[in-house]
Write a protein that holds these residues in place. Sequence first.
Motif, mmCIF file in Angstrom:
data_model
loop_
_atom_site.group_PDB
_atom_site.id
_atom_site.type_symbol
_atom_site.label_atom_id
_atom_site.label_comp_id
_atom_site.label_asym_id
_atom_site.label_seq_id
_atom_site.Cartn_x
_atom_site.Cartn_y
_atom_site.Cartn_z
ATOM 1 N N ASP A 37 0.842 -1.192 0.000
ATOM 2 C CA ASP A 37 0.000 0.000 0.000
ATOM 3 C C ASP A 37 0.880 1.246 0.000
ATOM 4 O O ASP A 37 1.934 1.266 0.642
ATOM 5 N N PHE A 38 0.440 2.272 -0.733
ATOM 6 C CA PHE A 38 1.115 3.569 -0.737
ATOM 7 C C PHE A 38 0.331 4.566 0.095
ATOM 8 O O PHE A 38 -0.900 4.490 0.179
ATOM 9 N N SER A 39 1.045 5.538 0.664
ATOM 10 C CA SER A 39 0.389 6.711 1.250
ATOM 11 C C SER A 39 0.040 7.679 0.122
ATOM 12 O O SER A 39 0.366 7.439 -1.045
ATOM 13 N N ASP A 40 -0.609 8.779 0.459
ATOM 14 C CA ASP A 40 -0.722 9.903 -0.460
ATOM 15 C C ASP A 40 0.633 10.622 -0.503
ATOM 16 O O ASP A 40 1.561 10.252 0.211
ATOM 17 N N ILE A 41 0.713 11.677 -1.299
ATOM 18 C CA ILE A 41 1.935 12.477 -1.330
ATOM 19 C C ILE A 41 1.915 13.407 -0.120
ATOM 20 O O ILE A 41 0.952 14.147 0.096
ATOM 21 N N CYS A 42 2.947 13.313 0.705
ATOM 22 C CA CYS A 42 3.046 14.106 1.942
ATOM 23 C C CYS A 42 4.172 15.132 1.781
ATOM 24 O O CYS A 42 4.772 15.235 0.721
ATOM 25 N N ASP A 43 4.480 15.816 2.867
ATOM 26 C CA ASP A 43 5.559 16.815 2.835
ATOM 27 C C ASP A 43 6.876 16.193 2.397
ATOM 28 O O ASP A 43 7.643 16.796 1.659
ATOM 29 N N SER A 44 7.121 14.968 2.879
ATOM 30 C CA SER A 44 8.413 14.333 2.569
ATOM 31 C C SER A 44 8.251 13.256 1.503
ATOM 32 O O SER A 44 8.807 12.168 1.620
ATOM 33 N N GLY A 45 7.471 13.523 0.476
ATOM 34 C CA GLY A 45 7.281 12.533 -0.586
ATOM 35 C C GLY A 45 6.152 11.584 -0.243
ATOM 36 O O GLY A 45 5.178 11.966 0.391
ATOM 37 N N TRP A 51 -0.611 -10.552 6.318
ATOM 38 C CA TRP A 51 -1.351 -10.756 5.068
ATOM 39 C C TRP A 51 -1.820 -9.468 4.419
ATOM 40 O O TRP A 51 -2.038 -9.426 3.207
ATOM 41 N N GLY A 52 -2.033 -8.430 5.223
ATOM 42 C CA GLY A 52 -2.545 -7.176 4.668
ATOM 43 C C GLY A 52 -1.922 -6.000 5.380
ATOM 44 O O GLY A 52 -1.608 -6.084 6.576
ATOM 45 N N VAL A 53 -1.716 -4.904 4.648
ATOM 46 C CA VAL A 53 -1.152 -3.682 5.236
ATOM 47 C C VAL A 53 -1.863 -2.461 4.679
ATOM 48 O O VAL A 53 -2.490 -2.519 3.611
ATOM 49 N N ALA A 54 -1.728 -1.362 5.404
ATOM 50 C CA ALA A 54 -2.295 -0.091 4.946
ATOM 51 C C ALA A 54 -1.503 1.054 5.552
ATOM 52 O O ALA A 54 -0.967 0.936 6.661
ATOM 53 N N LEU A 55 -1.455 2.156 4.806
ATOM 54 C CA LEU A 55 -0.951 3.424 5.337
ATOM 55 C C LEU A 55 -2.098 4.411 5.282
ATOM 56 O O LEU A 55 -2.892 4.389 4.334
ATOM 57 N N ASN A 56 -2.174 5.301 6.283
ATOM 58 C CA ASN A 56 -3.156 6.374 6.152
ATOM 59 C C ASN A 56 -2.603 7.404 5.167
ATOM 60 O O ASN A 56 -1.462 7.292 4.688
ATOM 61 N N ARG A 57 -3.418 8.395 4.866
ATOM 62 C CA ARG A 57 -3.087 9.279 3.745
ATOM 63 C C ARG A 57 -1.762 10.009 3.941
ATOM 64 O O ARG A 57 -0.947 10.095 3.018
ATOM 65 N N ASN A 58 -1.543 10.541 5.153
ATOM 66 C CA ASN A 58 -0.323 11.325 5.351
ATOM 67 C C ASN A 58 0.816 10.523 5.982
ATOM 68 O O ASN A 58 1.782 11.090 6.483
#
Length: 328
Positions: free
Chosen positions: A24-32, A66-73
């Motif tokens: 999973d990817f995050s959104d684009i944050c201050d540091s990429g 088995w599963g992962v997630a990042l929040n948006r920031n």
Amino acid sequence: MAGNNMRQIPLTCSGHTRPVVHLDFSDICDSGYFLISACKDGSPMLRHGDTGDWVGTFEGHKGAVWGVALNRNATLAASGAADFTGKVWNAVSGAEIHSFQHKHIVKSVAFDNSSENIVTGSNEKLVRVFNLEQPDAEPELYSGHAGAIKRALFCRDDKCIISAADDKTVRLWDRMTGIEVQRLQFQNNPNSLEISRDNHVLTITHGSTISFWEVDTLKKLKEVKVPTNVASASLHPDKHVFVCGGEDFKMYKFDYITGNEIESFKGHFGPVHSVKFSPDGELYASGSEDGTLRLWQTTVGKTYGLWKCTEPNELNNSLNSPREVPAN
């Protein structure tokens, strides 16, 4: 491929010791932006999304993740594992914040838009929503699937949940009433769910088919057959192309508009379990049975991140200087 004989050279991220099963990817944050990987070695890893550079490993699971997630920031991470827990982590310090006990393997975790809740899907055939502000409260519970849950996501402004299970269905649940409001039936078990960057398109893989649905109505937009049993697919943020991978070790790229294959190449030394476009669409990541993650350029030959642009004729003129591509 571009007309200049450019060859796709992926960045290979090692570090895991077992199959990599979800990304999973995050959104684009201050540091990429950031990338998290789920692996059967029990240790989810966080990386810089554009370079694949390792940031940290979340330590605490006692079984395959088995599963992962990042929040948006990218301040929080979540992971679901064979130790019957869904965990939420501080993605900056790596500290475990919550551990939610289940009665069976947790296959899927996802955040809502506000990072106030996570949704989990487990082999109990149940979907749960835990409130991170009130972690001890009873979770929301959605029951009805007749097989283990593969993936569950918030959708429609977090008013609904969409879930895929090993009962050949994808179901939509209304969080106000707690009941199933729509159901999609397939010939094969659905393997993956993705909601597009603009929240309009749902991508589902099932058998050797990838189908695309309107999130707000669950009307089918199109479906594309691919040459292998496909585990995962991802639609580019601009919705012009999608990528997918599965049993035959290959990475495929298709034109979303026409449904035609653009390219395919052997991407890994084992089946591909998960593919995902970065939030800016410049690259896509893949995770495989071979224990590696790879990062692939969407536009081969573009100078981006660690990829330098080198024309083939420049190479011939500079045989004495090393080629400017990242080492594996």
